[in-house]
Scaffold this motif. Sequence first.
Motif, PDB file in Angstrom:
ATOM      1  N   GLN A  29       0.793  -1.096  -0.189  1.00  0.00           N
ATOM      2  CA  GLN A  29      -0.018   0.007   0.058  1.00  0.00           C
ATOM      3  C   GLN A  29       0.903   1.195  -0.230  1.00  0.00           C
ATOM      4  O   GLN A  29       0.561   2.190  -0.352  1.00  0.00           O
ATOM      5  N   GLY A  51       1.316   3.540  -3.209  1.00  0.00           N
ATOM      6  CA  GLY A  51       0.760   4.838  -2.900  1.00  0.00           C
ATOM      7  C   GLY A  51       1.693   5.784  -3.302  1.00  0.00           C
ATOM      8  O   GLY A  51       1.444   6.930  -3.813  1.00  0.00           O
ATOM      9  N   HIS A  80      -4.604   0.189  -2.991  1.00  0.00           N
ATOM     10  CA  HIS A  80      -4.576   0.560  -1.454  1.00  0.00           C
ATOM     11  C   HIS A  80      -4.824  -0.559  -0.429  1.00  0.00           C
ATOM     12  O   HIS A  80      -4.692  -0.592   0.721  1.00  0.00           O
ATOM     13  N   TYR A 135      -5.171   2.603  -7.659  1.00  0.00           N
ATOM     14  CA  TYR A 135      -4.825   2.349  -6.598  1.00  0.00           C
ATOM     15  C   TYR A 135      -6.153   2.686  -5.827  1.00  0.00           C
ATOM     16  O   TYR A 135      -6.364   2.014  -4.622  1.00  0.00           O
TER      17      TYR A 135
END
Length: 448
Positions: free
Chosen positions: A254, A258, A443, A438
Amino acid sequence: MSTHTSATPLMKEEGALTRYMPMMIIGGLFFMFGFVTWLNGSLIPFLQITCELNHFEAYFVTLVFYIAYTVMALPAAKVLKSIGYKKGIVGGLLVMTVGALVFIPAAQTKLYSVFLIALFLLGTGLTILQTAANPYLVVIGPQESAAVRISIMGILNKGAGIIAPIFFTAFVLTDMSQYNESYLGTLNAVERLQALQELSSRLIFPYFIMAGMLAILAVFIHFSPLPDVDLGAEENDLSVERTSEIKGVLHYPQLILGMLTLFFYIGVEVIAGDTIGLYGKELGVTNFGQLTSYTMAFMVVAYIIGIVVIPRWISQEKALVVSAVLGLVFSIFIIIGAKDSTAVWDLMFSWSGVPAIPNTVLFVALLGLANALVWPAVWPMALKDLGKQTATGSAVLIMGISGGALLPLLYGAFAEQTGDSQLSYWIMLPCYAFILYYALIGHKKRNW
């Protein structure tokens, strides 16, 4: 976890002023971030004229400014762990002060290389400040409302982005019509050099003022009641057995995804904010130096919407989905839109009395609506479950800001190579597609 214990005292201090003082100070910093950053949108067409640059060369402004985030992010994290966040913020402001002062000899010599050095120093100072301020906002209160706090800071940041181009136009870009290529072409070599030197010297006063304000702000922060927060530095220092902090954070999908999301996001945000002036100049927009303000104004509108609806009606994740979809739609409209028509402006904003701009320029500005909520949504999603790795994780996310260095330069290269600035905006489509990935999938990943 240490992140929660460090945030709690800030929220429970007696008295409203003491309780909200950290937020007020960080808010002032975010305003300053925006003012310095979004001057670049006006600076690019200005330096293109002054230093006689092509498209590709002009976007070296964004390259050196944002590449500082990649080069200096991890050193900044080390500095903050060793001297503390408050002293780090003061140090970052002093580095920026030096950068602003370097603009004075740059303007006097009209050397593009010196301008780039000054911009790199400004970016370095901002790297230290951003590495401190963004995780500070995440841990200062509840995780689920982190996007709201960052959105409030975003309003200040982009509000400064509205003011900065207007400030730059008032002090620097007045009577720019006399510096068009047709006029400069009538001058001999000596007269042309004198005219461009006079134009360059206009930068001295505003950047001298900026340096003074940054120095004053550094002194204020030094004596302010801004507390340090513990973002896990102690645990990181005690983990001697670990091969490296970076290898540690690589285990968090994540976070890494990110960081890539922020890479693409910052790239499209900078393209929307910093290319619009040069693009508008090509299409004959007279107030091209102020066009960055349009993009920032739409971002402020989106931030306000975000504060109202997150998390009351929609989650941070859904806000990110909406942002990505809007980005894709507006990018397509830029590419296929009519650049000699102002019909969209006439339909939507004729009531404002502001001079109309071409449809495609307006859609570049409207990307502000799509971009605003990406940053505040991604930070808490990427830092979730990192625990003692939060400080290093924030530095990794800051490295994603390098997208602002590379993607506008890539846009400039395509525009210079093809001679078509409008079609070159296609590079934003894969960027928004990754942001959408994402938001929907990336995520949620907790292992590779």
